[in-house]
Design an enzyme around this catalytic site. Sequence first.
Site: not given
Ligand code: NAP
Length: 316
Positions: A53
């Site tokens: 990352y």
């Molecule tokens: N193991 C793996 O292969 C894998 C794959 C993917 C992710 N991950 C992990 O999972 C974590 C979470 O994934 P993610 O951050 O991509 O996706 P997510 O948790 O599904 O989405 C989070 C995003 O949604 C938006 N958000 C959050 N709260 C909100 C609200 N109340 N209102 C409006 N928008 C909101 C923000 O983005 P905006 O800036 O766009 O508003 C935030 O960065 C990653 O950081 C990583 O650590 C792991």
Amino acid sequence: MKKVTLGKTDLQVAPINFGGNVFGWTLNEQESFQMLDSFTGAGFNFIDTADTYSVWAPGNEGGESETIIGNWMKARGNRQDIVLATKVGWDFGDGKRKGLSAAYIQQEAEDSLRRLKTDYIDLYYTHIDDEVTPIEETLSAYQELIKSGKVRYIAASNVPANRLIESLELAERTGLPQYQALQPHYNLVERTKFETEYAPIAEKYNLSVMPYWSLAAGFLTGKYRSEEDLNKSVRGQGAKQYLNEKGLAVLDALDQISSKHDSKPATVALAWLLAQPLVAAPIVSATSQSQLETLMAAPLLDLSAEDLALLDQASR
Ligand SMILES: NC(=O)c1ccc[n+]([C@@H]2O[C@H](COP(=O)([O-])OP(=O)(O)OC[C@H]3O[C@@H](n4cnc5c(N)ncnc54)[C@H](OP(=O)(O)O)[C@@H]3O)[C@@H](O)[C@H]2O)c1
């Protein structure tokens, strides 16, 4: 804040896991520090990142997220208060750095420790399966890291179910370290794979589950309801696949329940995950204080049997 114990470990975490893929991508270092300060200030202690990352962001080479977390822990002097998860195995995209060979794991763990400015990782994940390296070699490399105190426990993400079982059974037979947690793709619009393939394994082997993309890249916040909405963030394109009848039915259920509880769809979506018996801490990120508030509210929201049934029906 009530903490949960992960698998058969002594790691105690508050039930929201901050996802570190925003650090060095959609948040700069100063903004990342603000999110981390607010998160830990509210009693949360669990941070998820990976060696790669945020390699996909223009100008990055990977390692930016770990570096920011390391700088933050050093500035705050709080390493002992944090449960830190990072990962190894994903391709940096340079054709060289990837996989789960013993030599690579050894080197990558050192690099992660250097970037994180710490001498131990609490939970070290296999980020993705490596079909070439024998599982025994990978687990032996983890064993060395555990023996030297550089890693406390191991966990798995993106390992096919049959290979995961192979690894868990090998560990049981040989005394090599065993995965204690699982990081699957799981949320209200991505249920089938986890619930059919992985949940029985997690249950049998007592693996704590930390779902990733808990908000479906932001879709479950309700901010993407039309094609035009997808321009709201760089993550928008990731939410496009859910703009269909089923996705909109899930949003409708989230709207109904969040208005009933004077809450937000994102909070309800995370509370639904927390109500699933195998889930310990959903992984989720935020890029502003107001977003973060909606995530941190989830453990305080008790969904009724009726709410859960409505969500279950809409997301089936
Ligand atoms: N193991 C793996 O292969 C894998 C794959 C993917 C992710 N991950 C992990 O999972 C974590 C979470 O994934 P993610 O951050 O991509 O996706 P997510 O948790 O599904 O989405 C989070 C995003 O949604 C938006 N958000 C959050 N709260 C909100 C609200 N109340 N209102 C409006 N928008 C909101 C923000 O983005 P905006 O800036 O766009 O508003 C935030 O960065 C990653 O950081 C990583 O650590 C792991």
